[in-house]
Design a protein around this motif. Structure first.
Motif, PDB file in Angstrom:
ATOM      1  N   SER A  96      12.964   3.213  -7.749  1.00  7.75           N
ATOM      2  CA  SER A  96      12.397   3.504  -9.059  1.00  7.75           C
ATOM      3  C   SER A  96      11.198   4.408  -8.842  1.00  7.75           C
ATOM      4  CB  SER A  96      11.971   2.208  -9.745  1.00  7.75           C
ATOM      5  OG  SER A  96      11.248   2.502 -10.925  1.00  7.75           O
ATOM      6  N   ASP A  97      10.942   5.272  -9.807  1.00 13.86           N
ATOM      7  CA  ASP A  97       9.769   6.139  -9.706  1.00 13.86           C
ATOM      8  C   ASP A  97       8.721   5.787 -10.761  1.00 13.86           C
ATOM      9  OD1 ASP A  97      11.085   6.995 -11.932  1.00 13.86           O
ATOM     10  OD2 ASP A  97      10.875   9.129 -11.499  1.00 13.86           O
ATOM     11  N   ASN A  98       8.884   4.654 -11.412  1.00 11.56           N
ATOM     12  CA  ASN A  98       7.968   4.210 -12.448  1.00 11.56           C
ATOM     13  C   ASN A  98       6.825   3.429 -11.814  1.00 11.56           C
ATOM     14  OD1 ASN A  98       6.703   3.200 -14.690  1.00 11.56           O
ATOM     15  ND2 ASN A  98       8.583   2.446 -15.655  1.00 11.56           N
ATOM     16  N   LEU A  99       5.592   3.811 -12.103  1.00 12.89           N
ATOM     17  CA  LEU A  99       4.424   3.139 -11.518  1.00 12.89           C
ATOM     18  C   LEU A  99       4.340   1.677 -11.946  1.00 12.89           C
ATOM     19  CD1 LEU A  99       2.086   3.605  -9.620  1.00 12.89           C
ATOM     20  CD2 LEU A  99       0.721   4.382 -11.547  1.00 12.89           C
ATOM     21  N   GLU A 100       4.956   1.338 -13.064  1.00 14.36           N
ATOM     22  CA  GLU A 100       4.972  -0.059 -13.513  1.00 14.36           C
ATOM     23  C   GLU A 100       5.758  -0.953 -12.548  1.00 14.36           C
ATOM     24  OE1 GLU A 100       3.232  -1.111 -16.217  1.00 14.36           O
ATOM     25  OE2 GLU A 100       2.499   0.950 -16.289  1.00 14.36           O
TER      26      GLU A 100
ATOM     27  N   LEU B 160       5.091  -6.203  -5.928  1.00 17.08           N
ATOM     28  CA  LEU B 160       4.071  -7.134  -5.415  1.00 17.08           C
ATOM     29  C   LEU B 160       4.486  -8.582  -5.618  1.00 17.08           C
ATOM     30  CD1 LEU B 160       0.798  -5.356  -6.580  1.00 17.08           C
ATOM     31  CD2 LEU B 160       1.770  -5.432  -4.299  1.00 17.08           C
ATOM     32  N   THR B 161       5.130  -8.892  -6.740  1.00 17.91           N
ATOM     33  CA  THR B 161       5.595 -10.256  -6.985  1.00 17.91           C
ATOM     34  C   THR B 161       6.626 -10.666  -5.953  1.00 17.91           C
ATOM     35  OG1 THR B 161       5.216  -9.948  -9.358  1.00 17.91           O
ATOM     36  CG2 THR B 161       6.646 -11.767  -8.712  1.00 17.91           C
ATOM     37  N   ARG B 162       7.568  -9.783  -5.671  1.00 16.60           N
ATOM     38  CA  ARG B 162       8.611 -10.096  -4.688  1.00 16.60           C
ATOM     39  C   ARG B 162       8.042 -10.189  -3.278  1.00 16.60           C
ATOM     40  NH1 ARG B 162      13.713  -8.111  -6.612  1.00 16.60           N
ATOM     41  NH2 ARG B 162      13.875  -8.709  -8.774  1.00 16.60           N
ATOM     42  N   LEU B 163       7.081  -9.315  -2.954  1.00 16.51           N
ATOM     43  CA  LEU B 163       6.453  -9.388  -1.634  1.00 16.51           C
ATOM     44  C   LEU B 163       5.680 -10.689  -1.462  1.00 16.51           C
ATOM     45  CD1 LEU B 163       5.100  -5.763  -1.121  1.00 16.51           C
ATOM     46  CD2 LEU B 163       6.698  -6.967   0.385  1.00 16.51           C
ATOM     47  N   ALA B 164       4.958 -11.117  -2.498  1.00 13.43           N
ATOM     48  CA  ALA B 164       4.171 -12.346  -2.402  1.00 13.43           C
ATOM     49  C   ALA B 164       5.080 -13.572  -2.262  1.00 13.43           C
ATOM     50  CB  ALA B 164       3.297 -12.493  -3.645  1.00 13.43           C
TER      51      ALA B 164
ATOM     52  N   CYS C 114       0.832  -1.205   0.000  1.00 11.27           N
ATOM     53  CA  CYS C 114       0.000   0.000   0.000  1.00 11.27           C
ATOM     54  C   CYS C 114       0.869   1.259   0.000  1.00 11.27           C
ATOM     55  CB  CYS C 114      -0.920  -0.025   1.210  1.00 11.27           C
ATOM     56  SG  CYS C 114      -2.108   1.316   1.261  1.00 11.27           S
ATOM     57  N   LEU C 115       1.889   1.296   0.855  1.00  5.98           N
ATOM     58  CA  LEU C 115       2.786   2.457   0.897  1.00  5.98           C
ATOM     59  C   LEU C 115       3.547   2.633  -0.407  1.00  5.98           C
ATOM     60  CD1 LEU C 115       4.249   2.263   4.509  1.00  5.98           C
ATOM     61  CD2 LEU C 115       2.801   4.061   3.557  1.00  5.98           C
ATOM     62  N   ALA C 116       4.018   1.525  -0.980  1.00  2.26           N
ATOM     63  CA  ALA C 116       4.745   1.606  -2.244  1.00  2.26           C
ATOM     64  C   ALA C 116       3.844   2.164  -3.344  1.00  2.26           C
ATOM     65  CB  ALA C 116       5.280   0.228  -2.643  1.00  2.26           C
ATOM     66  N   TYR C 117       2.606   1.699  -3.375  1.00  5.69           N
ATOM     67  CA  TYR C 117       1.670   2.201  -4.388  1.00  5.69           C
ATOM     68  C   TYR C 117       1.435   3.701  -4.220  1.00  5.69           C
ATOM     69  CZ  TYR C 117      -2.558   3.091  -7.001  1.00  5.69           C
ATOM     70  OH  TYR C 117      -3.464   3.631  -7.864  1.00  5.69           O
ATOM     71  N   LEU C 118       1.207   4.144  -2.979  1.00  9.74           N
ATOM     72  CA  LEU C 118       0.955   5.561  -2.741  1.00  9.74           C
ATOM     73  C   LEU C 118       2.157   6.428  -3.096  1.00  9.74           C
ATOM     74  CD1 LEU C 118      -1.031   5.408   0.610  1.00  9.74           C
ATOM     75  CD2 LEU C 118      -1.920   5.927  -1.655  1.00  9.74           C
ATOM     76  N   VAL C 119       3.352   5.971  -2.749  1.00 12.67           N
ATOM     77  CA  VAL C 119       4.560   6.729  -3.053  1.00 12.67           C
ATOM     78  C   VAL C 119       4.756   6.819  -4.566  1.00 12.67           C
ATOM     79  CG1 VAL C 119       7.077   6.678  -2.896  1.00 12.67           C
ATOM     80  CG2 VAL C 119       5.710   6.289  -0.863  1.00 12.67           C
ATOM     81  N   LEU C 120       4.586   5.711  -5.268  1.00 19.10           N
ATOM     82  CA  LEU C 120       4.739   5.717  -6.721  1.00 19.10           C
ATOM     83  C   LEU C 120       3.645   6.539  -7.395  1.00 19.10           C
ATOM     84  CD1 LEU C 120       5.739   1.997  -7.308  1.00 19.10           C
ATOM     85  CD2 LEU C 120       7.185   4.007  -7.667  1.00 19.10           C
ATOM     86  N   HIS C 121       2.457   6.512  -6.819  1.00 19.27           N
ATOM     87  CA  HIS C 121       1.337   7.252  -7.403  1.00 19.27           C
ATOM     88  C   HIS C 121       1.560   8.762  -7.325  1.00 19.27           C
ATOM     89  CE1 HIS C 121      -2.833   8.624  -7.964  1.00 19.27           C
ATOM     90  NE2 HIS C 121      -2.905   7.568  -8.744  1.00 19.27           N
ATOM     91  N   GLN C 122       2.289   9.243  -6.322  1.00 18.14           N
ATOM     92  CA  GLN C 122       2.564  10.682  -6.236  1.00 18.14           C
ATOM     93  C   GLN C 122       3.883  11.031  -6.923  1.00 18.14           C
ATOM     94  OE1 GLN C 122       2.384  11.545  -2.047  1.00 18.14           O
ATOM     95  NE2 GLN C 122       4.585  11.362  -1.792  1.00 18.14           N
TER      96      GLN C 122
END
Length: 160
Positions: free
Chosen positions: A144-148, A154-158, A116-124
């Motif tokens: 990285s600052d790329n939203l991709e 997520l793959t590495r976290l899972a 969730c934090l990674a998504y929010l940081v990348l989204h801004q």
């Protein structure tokens, strides 16, 4: 990564709740890219910050000619540079993280928070790096600052 794992790590309801908290970088940051955070550095960019007196050796391209015409004094225009915040998210995967109540362990909860934090940081439009460790560093994804990048995170976290 299957859809179920993605939905568990990146829950849209959790993200909307976190966005409502206003999780933005509140500090002046030193970065290497243009972003939405103020920098401690003064430059010659877009947003005007202040004037300062000309000193020998300053670049004359930045002289404020209008001020010179009105006051007969040499002043340099200074502008604010914007930079990116870099969030380093570290997740502990040691044995103590297996503790939990119900179906959710501390590790699973940590994975959801990191996603969730990674998504929010990348989204801004800021940069994020992820480190996964227990007694040693098990995995590291450079900033990285790329939203991709969220799919790789997520793959590495899972898999952790």
């Amino acid at each position: 990564m299957d859809k179920k794992t993605l939905d568990q790590l990146l829950d849209p309801v959790a993200i909307s709740r976190a966005e409502s908290l206003g999780l933005n970088a509140r500090y002046i940051v030193e970065g290497y890219m243009a972003g939405e955070h103020k920098s401690p550095y003064r430059g010659f960019a877009i947003e005007f910050a202040q004037h300062r007196e000309y000193t020998h050796g300053d670049d004359t391209r930045h002289l404020d000619w209008k001020v010179l015409g009105r006051t007969d004094r040499y002043y340099i225009k200074q502008y604010e540079q914007e930079t990116n915040y870099v969030a380093n998210i570290l997740l502990d995967g040691s044995e103590s993280m297996k503790y939990g109540s119900g179906k959710v362990t501390k590790l699973q909860y940590g994975k959801m928070m990191a996603a969730c934090l990674a998504y929010l940081v990348l989204h801004q439009r800021d940069a994020v790096a992820l480190g996964l460790f227990d007694t040693i560093v098990r995995d590291y994804i450079p900033r990285s600052d790329n939203l991709e990048t969220i799919h790789k995170l997520l793959t590495r976290l899972a898999a952790f």
